[in-house]
Motif scaffolding. Structure first.
Motif, short mmCIF file in Angstrom:
data_model
loop_
_atom_site.label_atom_id
_atom_site.label_comp_id
_atom_site.label_asym_id
_atom_site.label_seq_id
_atom_site.Cartn_x
_atom_site.Cartn_y
_atom_site.Cartn_z
N VAL A 22 0.70 8.50 -6.78
CA VAL A 22 0.53 9.91 -6.47
C VAL A 22 1.36 10.84 -7.25
CG1 VAL A 22 0.18 11.61 -4.80
CG2 VAL A 22 -0.86 9.41 -4.39
N PRO A 23 2.72 10.77 -7.09
CA PRO A 23 3.66 11.47 -7.82
C PRO A 23 3.39 11.28 -9.47
CG PRO A 23 4.74 10.25 -6.04
CD PRO A 23 3.38 9.71 -6.16
N ALA A 24 3.15 10.01 -9.75
CA ALA A 24 2.91 9.72 -11.28
C ALA A 24 1.89 10.71 -11.61
CB ALA A 24 2.66 8.33 -11.44
N ILE A 25 0.60 10.52 -10.95
CA ILE A 25 -0.51 11.35 -11.45
C ILE A 25 -0.31 12.95 -11.45
CG2 ILE A 25 -2.89 12.00 -11.01
CD1 ILE A 25 -3.35 9.18 -9.54
N VAL A 26 0.49 13.29 -10.54
CA VAL A 26 0.64 14.82 -10.34
C VAL A 26 1.58 15.24 -11.65
CG1 VAL A 26 1.62 16.47 -9.08
CG2 VAL A 26 0.10 14.91 -8.05
N LYS A 78 0.79 -1.05 0.17
CA LYS A 78 0.04 0.07 0.24
C LYS A 78 0.80 1.16 0.02
CE LYS A 78 -4.00 -2.07 2.24
NZ LYS A 78 -4.99 -1.95 3.42
N LEU A 79 1.88 1.17 0.91
CA LEU A 79 2.66 2.27 0.96
C LEU A 79 3.56 2.75 -0.27
CD1 LEU A 79 3.90 4.58 2.74
CD2 LEU A 79 5.86 2.98 3.23
N GLU A 80 4.01 1.48 -1.06
CA GLU A 80 4.91 1.72 -2.20
C GLU A 80 3.82 2.15 -3.16
OE1 GLU A 80 6.65 -1.97 -3.13
OE2 GLU A 80 7.91 -1.68 -1.25
N LEU A 81 2.54 1.77 -3.34
CA LEU A 81 1.59 2.00 -4.44
C LEU A 81 1.33 3.32 -4.19
CD1 LEU A 81 -0.12 0.85 -6.58
CD2 LEU A 81 -1.97 0.53 -4.97
#
Length: 362
Positions: free
Chosen positions: A135-139, A127-130
């Motif tokens: 999140v950074p990939a989307i931003v 969960k943490l790695e996901l």
């Protein structure tokens, strides 16, 4: 002398650091290894917090210091949009930077090594790695999409009423070409380039469209009117940099590139805004292109349509200048002058030597 002083200062600093490290080794021997390590951990942890505080203060101070030294407001419609994009990017990345730096140094202080604490290894958490991947990939995808939107805007087809200016870079200056009353730039061929005969960009004089083109030594633009730049290079890769308009585009040999924008502030208005009576818009080369790269600058004047019309009317036609330069020494100047009619016959280029340039704008 100053170089020697710097070298001596660096050597002295290295000697001091070496002596401090040697002294710490002696202290460790005298006090005991465990006690020395515990003391060292305490000092390093405290220094982490000091570095965090001083670092954030330094970042804030540098930003405040540079506020008055930045470029003035963007002088084009596209430039204002690009500035907004940059501000959004800086806000997002700035928030992430501050949060991650605080966490980095606070964690280093909070979880410093002690005799009562043992290191706990936390090797895996889906969960943490996901979360920190998605999140950074989307931003970043959103930021890239915004950037592409602006890129496609300045490289798309220019409005039909846009004025046309050809910009050609060479080591080490810029050349500009404007179409005449016909609104068409004449054909070019790199094999026809001959500066001694007034043909700096290889214009094909057999093309009547070349007979009214002008080549001033600076760029003039009309305020609030779109302008399309047709960009070329005569030798190596250059880059048309327009810092005041927040735009740039590579100038590649053999591959014309284009971009368009709409200037919004005249040179005189910018002089008043900046309070600098010597202000002038600049075109610079943003690609290292040789030993005199620094000298590749040109002036840009943004003015009203009326002022532009008066200026362009005073510019000599390049065809006439070229024909004059080809006249024999001591010859009759009336014979060397070019015909006033732009459709008059011109000496035809040898097609076997100089085939028509397929990239020419017609």
């Amino acid at each position: 002398m100053s170089g020697l002083f710097i070298v001596l200062t660096v050597v002295l600093i290295l000697i001091v650091v070496f002596q401090i490290s040697r002294a710490s080794e002696y202290v460790a021997v005298l006090k005991g290894e465990k006690k020395a390590d515990a003391q060292s951990n305490q000092v390093n942890a405290a220094l982490m917090i000091v570095f965090l505080v001083l670092g954030l203060i330094g970042v804030y101070y540098c930003n405040e210091l540079l506020k008055g030294r930045m470029l003035p407001e963007a002088a084009s419609i596209q430039g204002k949009a690009i500035d907004r994009m940059m501000n959004v990017t800086l806000i997002i990345t700035g928030i992430v930077f501050v949060i991650t730096q605080i966490m980095l140094f606070v964690f280093a202080y909070r979880f410093r090594a002690t005799e009562k604490r043992k290191a706990y290894y936390y090797p895996h958490n889906n969960k943490l790695e996901l979360a920190w991947t998605v999140v950074p990939a989307i931003v970043l995808t959103i930021l890239v999409a915004i950037g592409l939107k602006h890129w496609f805007s300045i490289t798309s087809d220019a409005p039909k009423d846009a004025m046309l200016v050809e910009v050609t870079g060479k080591q080490f200056n810029w050349m500009f070409r404007y179409p005449g009353k016909d609104g068409v730039l004449g054909k070019k061929n790199y094999q026809l380039v001959d500066e001694s005969k007034g043909n700096m960009v290889g214009q094909d004089w057999s093309d009547p469209a070349n007979h009214d083109d002008v080549m001033p030594n600076e760029m003039h633009l009309v305020v609030n009117k779109p302008v399309k730049l047709l960009i070329n290079s005569r030798d190596v890769i250059h880059d048309v940099g327009l810092p005041y308009f927040r735009l740039k585009m590579d100038a590649v040999p053999g591959i014309p590139t284009t971009m368009w924008f709409t200037p919004t502030i005249t040179t005189q208005e910018m002089i008043k805004k900046t309070g600098n009576p010597n202000f002038v818009y600049k075109l610079v080369c943003d690609q290292l292109c040789g030993k005199s790269h620094y000298s590749m600058t040109a002036n840009i004047v943004v003015e009203t349509q009326e002022e532009f019309d008066k200026w362009i009317a005073t510019q000599p036609v390049q065809y006439q200048l070229a024909m004059s330069s080809e006249a024999p020494a001591g010859g009759d100047s009336t014979q060397a002058a070019a015909p006033a009619d732009s459709t008059a016959a011109a000496p035809a280029a040898d097609s076997s030597v100089a085939p028509a340039d397929s990239n020419a704008t017609k």
